[in-house]
Design an enzyme around this catalytic site. Sequence first.
Site, PDB file in Angstrom:
ATOM      1  N   GLU A   1     -19.340   7.168   4.801  1.00 33.12           N
ATOM      2  CA  GLU A   1     -19.325   5.686   4.197  1.00 33.12           C
ATOM      3  C   GLU A   1     -20.517   5.024   4.881  1.00 33.12           C
ATOM      4  O   GLU A   1     -20.758   4.964   6.038  1.00 33.12           O
ATOM      5  CB  GLU A   1     -18.077   5.200   4.571  1.00 33.12           C
ATOM      6  CG  GLU A   1     -17.860   3.290   4.043  1.00 33.12           C
ATOM      7  CD  GLU A   1     -16.920   2.699   4.404  1.00 33.12           C
ATOM      8  OE1 GLU A   1     -15.766   2.684   3.720  1.00 33.12           O
ATOM      9  OE2 GLU A   1     -17.074   2.062   5.770  1.00 33.12           O
TER      10      GLU A   1
ATOM     11  N   ARG B   1      20.051   4.196 -11.408  1.00 29.40           N
ATOM     12  CA  ARG B   1      19.136   3.411 -10.829  1.00 29.40           C
ATOM     13  C   ARG B   1      17.957   4.188 -10.057  1.00 29.40           C
ATOM     14  O   ARG B   1      16.921   3.981 -10.069  1.00 29.40           O
ATOM     15  CB  ARG B   1      19.675   2.259  -9.817  1.00 29.40           C
ATOM     16  CG  ARG B   1      18.941   1.479  -9.030  1.00 29.40           C
ATOM     17  CD  ARG B   1      17.772   1.139 -10.101  1.00 29.40           C
ATOM     18  NE  ARG B   1      17.854   0.402 -11.145  1.00 29.40           N
ATOM     19  CZ  ARG B   1      17.172   0.242 -12.144  1.00 29.40           C
ATOM     20  NH1 ARG B   1      15.858   0.881 -12.020  1.00 29.40           N
ATOM     21  NH2 ARG B   1      17.198  -0.069 -13.295  1.00 29.40           N
TER      22      ARG B   1
END
Length: 289
Positions: free
Chosen positions: A198, A102
């Site tokens: 930005e 798993r």
Amino acid sequence: MSRDFAPPPQAEVDADVTRALAEDIGSGDVTASLLPDAPDIAYLLCKEAAVVCGRPWFDSCHRRLDPAVRIDWRVAEGDRVAAGTVLATLAGRSRALVSAERTALNFLQTLSGTATTTAAHVDAVRGTGARILDTRKTIPGLRLAQKYAVRVGGGDNHRMGLYDAVMLKENHVRAAGSIAAAVAAARDWHPALPLVVEVETLAQLREALTAGCDRILIDDFDGASRREAVRIASGAPFNRMIPLEVSGSVDLAGLRAIAEDGVDCISIGALTKHVRAIDLSMKLGEPPR
């Protein structure tokens, strides 16, 4: 920014695996203890089309529990495979194979999911010259692994964290008083680091172009504003010396149109944030013929 498939250092891979096995196995796999601890074989099956990614983590999981396990991969890292492909066969101790299953699948499914999603976005802009970038929106504790998966899928890495590039956003500009002042402070404090600014308006774009930086992120511009930004950055006196990056409100359906506007980079948080695991399974026994 690199397309190098080299995974993080083995120590980093092993550290990821140590944490993951500890949370799954704890004091011991009580169900696997019911199995005879005898030699056995298994195969790994991919149930859907995917880009394979995560072999180093898969291998580390199994070798941690059985150092003598033999893993024979039939595909390479980064291969595109069809549904029904047997990816690998394994030979080792039955208890170790089951206990590692798993955790090993969790890594392989998650990283293949990131690589597959990235490849779809890279395919969508192919031929435009635009590059697909990731972001810092990663699963906690798996930053290096997921950014590796982005590279395997054909994308490029943005900054790895808050330490390897300066990104000036609205709050930084507000505190400094202007984009020019924020850029000057960043260059003074961190002259060796890449600098990204930005901007939210065309006026801020002009200010960032004049102040100088390594890349400008045009955030949430509509199509007309985006094309005008490309025109401004490409014309005199700027002459496209600073690349333009698009971020915000980007989805696969609209990706091609954004790239065709002439931007250099498109950063997409969904590559690593909205992860859908690839459907894989590992079964004991011989693979189907």
